[in-house]
Design a protein around this motif. Structure first.
Motif, PDB file in Angstrom:
ATOM      1  N   THR A 137      44.819  18.841  23.595  1.00  0.00           N
ATOM      2  CA  THR A 137      45.822  19.756  23.045  1.00  0.00           C
ATOM      3  C   THR A 137      47.156  19.036  22.852  1.00  0.00           C
ATOM      4  O   THR A 137      47.351  17.926  23.330  1.00  0.00           O
ATOM      5  N   SER A 138      48.061  19.694  22.179  1.00  0.00           N
ATOM      6  CA  SER A 138      49.471  19.283  22.127  1.00  0.00           C
ATOM      7  C   SER A 138      50.266  20.516  22.522  1.00  0.00           C
ATOM      8  O   SER A 138      50.376  21.469  21.749  1.00  0.00           O
ATOM      9  N   VAL A 139      50.797  20.493  23.737  1.00  0.00           N
ATOM     10  CA  VAL A 139      51.435  21.684  24.296  1.00  0.00           C
ATOM     11  C   VAL A 139      52.817  21.348  24.857  1.00  0.00           C
ATOM     12  O   VAL A 139      52.997  20.330  25.526  1.00  0.00           O
ATOM     13  N   TRP A 140      53.758  22.230  24.562  1.00  0.00           N
ATOM     14  CA  TRP A 140      55.089  22.198  25.147  1.00  0.00           C
ATOM     15  C   TRP A 140      55.236  23.471  25.966  1.00  0.00           C
ATOM     16  O   TRP A 140      54.647  24.505  25.627  1.00  0.00           O
ATOM     17  N   VAL A 141      56.039  23.416  27.014  1.00  0.00           N
ATOM     18  CA  VAL A 141      56.295  24.607  27.824  1.00  0.00           C
ATOM     19  C   VAL A 141      57.795  24.805  27.960  1.00  0.00           C
ATOM     20  O   VAL A 141      58.570  23.842  28.040  1.00  0.00           O
ATOM     21  N   VAL A 142      58.183  26.072  27.976  1.00  0.00           N
ATOM     22  CA  VAL A 142      59.578  26.471  28.172  1.00  0.00           C
ATOM     23  C   VAL A 142      59.604  27.434  29.349  1.00  0.00           C
ATOM     24  O   VAL A 142      58.741  28.320  29.445  1.00  0.00           O
ATOM     25  N   GLY A 143      60.583  27.278  30.217  1.00  0.00           N
ATOM     26  CA  GLY A 143      60.757  28.207  31.321  1.00  0.00           C
ATOM     27  C   GLY A 143      62.009  29.029  31.144  1.00  0.00           C
ATOM     28  O   GLY A 143      63.076  28.489  30.837  1.00  0.00           O
ATOM     29  N   GLU A 144      61.865  30.331  31.295  1.00  0.00           N
ATOM     30  CA  GLU A 144      63.020  31.225  31.208  1.00  0.00           C
ATOM     31  C   GLU A 144      62.751  32.464  32.044  1.00  0.00           C
ATOM     32  O   GLU A 144      61.907  33.295  31.690  1.00  0.00           O
ATOM     33  N   ARG A 145      63.446  32.551  33.180  1.00  0.00           N
ATOM     34  CA  ARG A 145      63.373  33.734  34.037  1.00  0.00           C
ATOM     35  C   ARG A 145      61.982  33.924  34.625  1.00  0.00           C
ATOM     36  O   ARG A 145      61.460  35.017  34.678  1.00  0.00           O
ATOM     37  N   ARG A 146      61.357  32.828  35.051  1.00  0.00           N
ATOM     38  CA  ARG A 146      60.025  32.835  35.644  1.00  0.00           C
ATOM     39  C   ARG A 146      58.934  33.149  34.630  1.00  0.00           C
ATOM     40  O   ARG A 146      57.783  33.328  34.985  1.00  0.00           O
ATOM     41  N   LEU A 147      59.313  33.211  33.350  1.00  0.00           N
ATOM     42  CA  LEU A 147      58.337  33.374  32.275  1.00  0.00           C
ATOM     43  C   LEU A 147      58.097  32.000  31.666  1.00  0.00           C
ATOM     44  O   LEU A 147      59.047  31.265  31.394  1.00  0.00           O
ATOM     45  N   VAL A 148      56.845  31.650  31.460  1.00  0.00           N
ATOM     46  CA  VAL A 148      56.491  30.370  30.864  1.00  0.00           C
ATOM     47  C   VAL A 148      55.983  30.639  29.454  1.00  0.00           C
ATOM     48  O   VAL A 148      55.041  31.416  29.268  1.00  0.00           O
ATOM     49  N   THR A 149      56.615  30.004  28.483  1.00  0.00           N
ATOM     50  CA  THR A 149      56.173  30.126  27.096  1.00  0.00           C
ATOM     51  C   THR A 149      55.397  28.863  26.735  1.00  0.00           C
ATOM     52  O   THR A 149      55.887  27.748  26.933  1.00  0.00           O
ATOM     53  N   LEU A 150      54.193  29.059  26.222  1.00  0.00           N
ATOM     54  CA  LEU A 150      53.330  27.968  25.775  1.00  0.00           C
ATOM     55  C   LEU A 150      53.471  27.835  24.266  1.00  0.00           C
ATOM     56  O   LEU A 150      53.264  28.805  23.530  1.00  0.00           O
ATOM     57  N   LYS A 203      45.693  31.875  31.024  1.00  0.00           N
ATOM     58  CA  LYS A 203      45.233  32.380  32.327  1.00  0.00           C
ATOM     59  C   LYS A 203      45.469  31.354  33.433  1.00  0.00           C
ATOM     60  O   LYS A 203      45.828  31.723  34.556  1.00  0.00           O
ATOM     61  N   SER A 204      45.282  30.083  33.144  1.00  0.00           N
ATOM     62  CA  SER A 204      45.488  29.036  34.139  1.00  0.00           C
ATOM     63  C   SER A 204      46.950  28.945  34.559  1.00  0.00           C
ATOM     64  O   SER A 204      47.256  28.845  35.742  1.00  0.00           O
ATOM     65  N   VAL A 205      47.855  28.965  33.592  1.00  0.00           N
ATOM     66  CA  VAL A 205      49.289  28.859  33.902  1.00  0.00           C
ATOM     67  C   VAL A 205      49.754  30.065  34.705  1.00  0.00           C
ATOM     68  O   VAL A 205      50.615  29.950  35.576  1.00  0.00           O
ATOM     69  N   GLN A 206      49.166  31.215  34.456  1.00  0.00           N
ATOM     70  CA  GLN A 206      49.522  32.422  35.211  1.00  0.00           C
ATOM     71  C   GLN A 206      49.269  32.235  36.716  1.00  0.00           C
ATOM     72  O   GLN A 206      49.916  32.880  37.537  1.00  0.00           O
ATOM     73  N   LEU A 207      48.373  31.333  37.089  1.00  0.00           N
ATOM     74  CA  LEU A 207      48.030  31.102  38.492  1.00  0.00           C
ATOM     75  C   LEU A 207      49.053  30.248  39.237  1.00  0.00           C
ATOM     76  O   LEU A 207      49.016  30.187  40.467  1.00  0.00           O
ATOM     77  N   VAL A 208      49.963  29.588  38.512  1.00  0.00           N
ATOM     78  CA  VAL A 208      50.956  28.728  39.161  1.00  0.00           C
ATOM     79  C   VAL A 208      51.941  29.605  39.940  1.00  0.00           C
ATOM     80  O   VAL A 208      52.436  30.613  39.433  1.00  0.00           O
ATOM     81  N   ASP A 209      52.214  29.189  41.168  1.00  0.00           N
ATOM     82  CA  ASP A 209      53.091  29.950  42.058  1.00  0.00           C
ATOM     83  C   ASP A 209      54.459  30.191  41.415  1.00  0.00           C
ATOM     84  O   ASP A 209      55.019  29.297  40.784  1.00  0.00           O
ATOM     85  N   ASP A 210      54.973  31.390  41.565  1.00  0.00           N
ATOM     86  CA  ASP A 210      56.278  31.854  41.079  1.00  0.00           C
ATOM     87  C   ASP A 210      56.308  32.179  39.594  1.00  0.00           C
ATOM     88  O   ASP A 210      57.327  32.646  39.096  1.00  0.00           O
ATOM     89  N   VAL A 211      55.221  31.932  38.856  1.00  0.00           N
ATOM     90  CA  VAL A 211      55.184  32.308  37.445  1.00  0.00           C
ATOM     91  C   VAL A 211      54.996  33.823  37.378  1.00  0.00           C
ATOM     92  O   VAL A 211      54.050  34.366  37.937  1.00  0.00           O
ATOM     93  N   MET A 212      55.926  34.488  36.704  1.00  0.00           N
ATOM     94  CA  MET A 212      55.868  35.940  36.594  1.00  0.00           C
ATOM     95  C   MET A 212      55.038  36.379  35.388  1.00  0.00           C
ATOM     96  O   MET A 212      54.429  37.433  35.393  1.00  0.00           O
ATOM     97  N   GLY A 213      55.019  35.549  34.343  1.00  0.00           N
ATOM     98  CA  GLY A 213      54.260  35.890  33.148  1.00  0.00           C
ATOM     99  C   GLY A 213      54.161  34.695  32.224  1.00  0.00           C
ATOM    100  O   GLY A 213      54.905  33.722  32.356  1.00  0.00           O
ATOM    101  N   VAL A 214      53.214  34.759  31.293  1.00  0.00           N
ATOM    102  CA  VAL A 214      52.994  33.679  30.334  1.00  0.00           C
ATOM    103  C   VAL A 214      53.024  34.265  28.934  1.00  0.00           C
ATOM    104  O   VAL A 214      52.387  35.278  28.657  1.00  0.00           O
ATOM    105  N   ILE A 215      53.774  33.610  28.058  1.00  0.00           N
ATOM    106  CA  ILE A 215      53.863  34.006  26.654  1.00  0.00           C
ATOM    107  C   ILE A 215      53.124  32.946  25.854  1.00  0.00           C
ATOM    108  O   ILE A 215      53.483  31.770  25.883  1.00  0.00           O
TER     109      ILE A 215
END
Length: 159
Positions: free
Chosen positions: A103-116, A131-143
């Motif tokens: 893959t080619s993936v970038w991630v952004v963090g904002e307010r415990r939300l991770v954007t893929l 679903k995998s990123v949602q399992l990381v501790d302190d991640v509140m949600g994934v976009i």
């Protein structure tokens, strides 16, 4: 200056194209490239703001950041404080999981939300990554803003 001259100057100024405003990561939101296997994947613009956009977002970001703490859902006084620590762990998690090497993936963090952002091989791979990123501790949600071959990117592209 006479009124006709002033009116002409104002009309000319209104007709001129606006200069592009400089954009920056005004809030220092973590933004990192995690994988890079798909060469043709459009590079995301990242969390960029004009000065006016940053001013407009300040109040909302302050309110969102502290409400988490005041409600008892966050141990830190501002939910944005988690992001600098979450994003490196998300990157490590994705890189060590062999399912996402192509893959080619970038991630952004904002307010415990991770954007893929970026490109994956299939819709199933995008869902598995989310679903995998949602399992990381302190991640509140994934976009999930991941594109598959043949789709235009669902995010702003770097210029």
């Amino acid at each position: 200056m006479r009124k006709p001259q002033l009116a002409l100057l104002l009309a000319l100024a209104a007709a001129m194209p606006a200069w592009p405003q400089p954009r920056s990561n005004a809030f220092h939101d973590p933004f990192v490239q995690v994988t890079s296997a798909i060469a043709a994947c459009p590079v995301p613009a990242g969390p960029l703001y004009t000065e006016a956009e940053a001013r407009a977002a300040e109040h909302v970001r302050t309110q969102h950041g502290t409400s988490c703490y005041h409600s008892g859902r966050c141990r830190l006084p501002n939910s944005y404080l988690y992001d600098a620590e979450i994003i490196p762990r998300v990157a490590q998690y994705i890189q060590r999981d062999g399912r996402f090497a192509g893959t080619s993936v970038w991630v952004v963090g904002e307010r415990r939300l991770v954007t893929l952002l970026g490109c994956v091989q299939s819709r199933e791979q995008a869902e598995a990554l989310e679903k995998s990123v949602q399992l990381v501790d302190d991640v509140m949600g994934v976009i999930n803003h991941l594109a598959v071959p043949g789709e235009p990117p669902p995010y702003d592209v770097a210029k």
